[in-house]
Design an enzyme around this catalytic site. Structure first.
Site, PDB file in Angstrom:
ATOM      1  CG  HIS A 183      31.038  31.304  31.415  1.00 11.24           C
ATOM      2  ND1 HIS A 183      29.641  31.754  30.301  1.00 11.24           N
ATOM      3  CD2 HIS A 183      31.711  31.234  30.663  1.00 11.24           C
ATOM      4  CE1 HIS A 183      30.271  31.814  29.631  1.00 11.24           C
ATOM      5  NE2 HIS A 183      31.160  31.841  29.302  1.00 11.24           N
TER       6      HIS A 183
ATOM      7  CD  GLU B 270      34.663  30.967  28.474  1.00  5.42           C
ATOM      8  OE1 GLU B 270      34.476  31.838  29.031  1.00  5.42           O
ATOM      9  OE2 GLU B 270      33.807  29.956  27.244  1.00  5.42           O
TER      10      GLU B 270
ATOM     11  CG  HIS C 124      34.623  35.792  29.412  1.00  2.00           C
ATOM     12  ND1 HIS C 124      33.117  34.922  29.212  1.00  2.00           N
ATOM     13  CD2 HIS C 124      34.576  36.445  30.523  1.00  2.00           C
ATOM     14  CE1 HIS C 124      32.603  35.523  30.534  1.00  2.00           C
ATOM     15  NE2 HIS C 124      33.209  36.667  30.695  1.00  2.00           N
TER      16      HIS C 124
ATOM     17  CD  GLU D 152      35.911  35.487  25.264  1.00  2.00           C
ATOM     18  OE1 GLU D 152      36.747  34.434  25.807  1.00  2.00           O
ATOM     19  OE2 GLU D 152      35.174  35.604  25.087  1.00  2.00           O
TER      20      GLU D 152
END
Length: 280
Positions: free
Chosen positions: A72, A109, A166, A245
């Site tokens: 992101h 995040e 992430h 993740e």
């Protein structure tokens, strides 16, 4: 006339010469790189720089290129049109990017991924690797890059592997832990990398487990591994690639680890260890 060198000065000269000679022999650093006529502080700094150059040239990951993808971008939510436009994703199209998630306390995040990525970059560089980042800032006035660019980020550079960082945002009660995502076999997109990506996923999982990070309890199989064919970051890569993740940001315990400098350092240390073991 006979000159007498004070004992203390002679001892200092011999000590400096001995240290420099030993380091030069053991680390292949030329004594010529160290200016013995300079002051002690300058000599120490020069010797330190010489050792740093040698470590990078001879580190265990020397000659390797690793792509680090901090998921992101902090400002994605400010550019809805840009991040929602459709881009190639490996035989289909999907939105350029998303805003990412956050902890219940508002820690984004994007910032978590950025901070872990910077620590990981430093560790990999100290091991001798060349590191390429998919983004170079974490700012509200920036967006992207899109997932197709992230997916292809290491292709022209001949990267040895890519790690996409992430944090998850699962709202299920008690959902916690990390999981590693690797590509499925999708001809022609990932057929050449899905086996090596699985090995990278196994090495990454082992390193995170060794660091004491709990395995996700909400992913099918319960082994911390997930295989997906819908992610452009994986589908468009020509090198072994995983998406990690590192925890569920909606879980209080995971969030505590992710928002602490110590926790982020542990994540980076584990990811570097996994990359090193995979490449060796």
């Amino acid at each position: 006339m006979t000159w007498k060198i004070p004992t203390a000065l002679l001892a200092l000269v011999l000590l400096v010469a001995g240290v420099v000679g030993e380091v030069a022999w053991s680390q292949h650093v030329s004594v010529a790189d160290v200016d013995l006529s300079a002051g002690p502080t300058h000599r120490t700094a020069t010797l330190s720089r010489s050792l740093d150059r040698t470590a990078l040239a001879e580190g265990p990951l020397a000659g390797r290129t690793i792509v680090v993808d901090p998921g992101h971008q902090l400002g994605n939510h400010n550019y809805p049109r840009k991040i929602n436009r459709q881009v190639p994703a490996g035989g289909f199209r999907k939105p350029c990017n998303t805003t990412g998630t956050s902890t219940d306390g508002g820690y984004p995040e994007a910032t978590f991924a950025w901070q872990v990525a910077k620590r990981l970059r430093t560790r990999l560089q100290h091991l001798g690797a060349t590191v390429r980042m998919t983004r170079h800032s974490n700012r509200q006035d920036r967006w992207g890059p899109c997932v197709d660019r992230r997916g292809r980020a290491g292709n022209k550079a001949g990267a040895d592997l890519k790690i996409s960082i992430h944090g998850d945002g699962n709202y299920a009660a008690g959902a916690h832990g990390f999981h590693v995502i690797a590509p499925t076999d999708r001809r022609p997109w990932t057929h050449d990398i899905y086996r090596s990506s699985r090995r990278l996923a196994l090495a990454t999982r082992a390193a995170l487990r060794h660091a004491g990070v709990p395995v996700a309890n909400y992913i099918a199989g319960g082994d911390g591994l997930d295989f997906r064919g819908d992610l452009a970051t994986l589908n468009l890569a020509d090198e072994p690639t995983v998406m990690v993740e590192l925890g569920n940001m909606r879980n209080r315990r995971d969030a505590g680890r992710m928002t602490s400098a110590r926790g982020r350092a542990a994540y980076a240390r584990a990811l570097a260890s996994g990359a090193r073991h995979f490449l060796h």
